[in-house]
Enzyme design. Structure first.
Site, PDB file in Angstrom:
ATOM      1  N   LYS A  41       0.842  -1.194   0.000  1.00  8.29           N
ATOM      2  CA  LYS A  41       0.000   0.000   0.000  1.00  8.29           C
ATOM      3  C   LYS A  41       0.883   1.252   0.000  1.00  8.29           C
ATOM      4  O   LYS A  41       2.078   1.171   0.284  1.00  8.29           O
ATOM      5  CB  LYS A  41      -0.899  -0.019   1.241  1.00  8.29           C
ATOM      6  N   TYR A 270      12.490  31.659   3.198  1.00  5.38           N
ATOM      7  CA  TYR A 270      11.197  32.251   3.562  1.00  5.38           C
ATOM      8  C   TYR A 270      11.204  32.744   5.007  1.00  5.38           C
ATOM      9  O   TYR A 270      11.724  32.064   5.902  1.00  5.38           O
ATOM     10  CB  TYR A 270      10.081  31.217   3.408  1.00  5.38           C
TER      11      TYR A 270
END
Ligand SMILES: *Cc1c(COP(=O)(O)O)cnc(C)c1O
Length: 378
Positions: A41, A270
């Site tokens: 998965k 940032y």
């Protein structure tokens, strides 16, 4: 093959030998006649479903488990022919896909089994039994409802399963709880069989169930994290120290895109979150949080390896890029390789280290590695 990652901005290298090694190690823990049905998965825990299932099939594995129907359909479309068990919920509106692609669905509880029965065409089912995790499965106490599930029309029941949720711990209370789950599971199966239910196969072990309770009689083991060569966390209980032989399959790397010098007092990234205290050399890497590099590694928490030296992450991890301090590294040039997970020179950053720095587990770090990364099997 080499060219694939020579061009890549950020990439995953998969170690085929390590994967084959792990399969063999885990197979030795199985009881007579038992089989691995690896959990592939979440894009095979981020490794890349198509790459991983190809090698597994070559190593003799035919059957797999996934979390959801879309993953199963994609595998069928990639040519996987064996059994595919869906461990989680499939919306009844998608039962057509179960039927069309010959998939096996976990009956997650009694009313869900009723929904499946109402679909009107035969569906392949493994019946989930809740022995204490309280996530999926019909509660083991509800013997009448469980019995009824085995006799529902259109349900082609091939197995019963439960999930052990504390098998990764050697705390006496966890061992006691796990043994209670195990006893409850087998007792429930016995009772149901005595009442005429046909239960062809059983399974209850994920990785830790197999590592720590390998003596259990079961037909399948749904191994996930261990087949990728990792435990969930470095110090998890591992009864036979099996993890000493397991080898990580995945390395994560990114390209150095730009190198520059900044002066004391200048800021980076940032929010100007990092300010240099001295003149320094920094590098931008072409990998960011959209690729699965956790933003929690910002501000010096995480490190990468460049030419065998540790380079701390400075400022904030961006969506597509990350800036590191290379003042401590020898000559670094644009185009060089930064190792996020894996070995460089004599040093190694493991998925454990990243997980610990980011305050999570290896399963989360690996399964969130993005589709934008180039993957290559070595
Ligand atoms: C994901 C999952 C597994 C695999 O778990 P690991 O701990 O990674 O081995 C097994 N069974 C179920 C029900 C799962 O959801």
């Amino acid at each position: 093959m080499k060219a694939v990652f020579e061009k890549a901005r950020a990439w995953i290298e998969l170690d085929e030998k390590a994967l084959r090694n792990n399969i063999e190690i885990l197979r030795k823990l199985l009881p007579e006649g038992g089989r691995l049905i690896p959990a592939v998965k979440a894009n095979a825990y981020g490794h890349g479903n198509a790459f991983i299932t190809r090698v597994m099939q070559d190593a003799g594995i035919t059957d797999f488990c996934v979390a959801c129907v879309d993953e199963a359909v994609e595998m069928r479309e990639n040519g996987i022919k064996g059994d595919i068990l869906i461990l989680g919920y499939t919306n009844p509106a998608q039962f057509d896909l179960l039927y069309k692609y010959n998939l096996i669905q976990t009956a997650v509880d009694f009313s869900y089994a009723e929904e499946m029965s109402k679909y009107g065409k035969p569906l392949r089912v493994h019946i989930g039994i809740d022995t204490g995790m309280h996530r999926l499965g019909e509660p083991a106490e509800n013997i009448d409802r469980l019995r009824e599930m085995f006799f529902m029309e259109n349900l082609h029941t091939e197995a019963a399963l439960t999930h052990l949720c504390a098998s990764d711990s050697d705390a006496p209370s966890d061992i006691e709880f796990t043994n209670m789950q195990i006893d409850k599971f087998y007792h429930t199966i016995d009772t149901l069989r005595k009442e005429g239910c046909e239960i062809p196969k059983l399974h209850l072990q994920a990785s830790y169930g197999l590592l720590n309770y390998s003596e259990l009689a079961a037909d399948f083991a749904r191994v996930g994290i261990a087949v990728y060569g990792m435990k969930t966390a470095r110090n998890d209980y591992d009864k036979f120290n099996t993890d000493a032989e397991l080898r990580p399959v995945l390395s994560l790397k990114a390209r150095v895109s730009s190198v520059r010098e900044i002066k004391a007092g200048e800021s980076v990234g940032y929010g100007l979150a990092f300010t240099a205290e001295r003149d320094m050399k920094i590098a931008a890497l072409s990998i960011g949080y959209a690729d699965g590099l956790p933003r929690a590694l910002s501000g010096g928490v995480g490190k990468v390896l460049i030419n065998g030296e540790r380079a701390p992450i400075i400022g904030r991890v961006c969506m597509d890029q990350t800036i590191v301090d290379i003042s401590g590294a020898a000559e670094v040039c644009a185009g060089d390789t930064a190792v996020i997970i894996g070995k460089s020179g004599n040093d190694e950053i493991s998925a454990y280290e990243i997980a610990e720095d980011a305050g999570t587990i290896t399963n989360e770090i690996l399964s969130r590695l993005g589709t934008r990364l180039t993957r290559v099997m070595l």
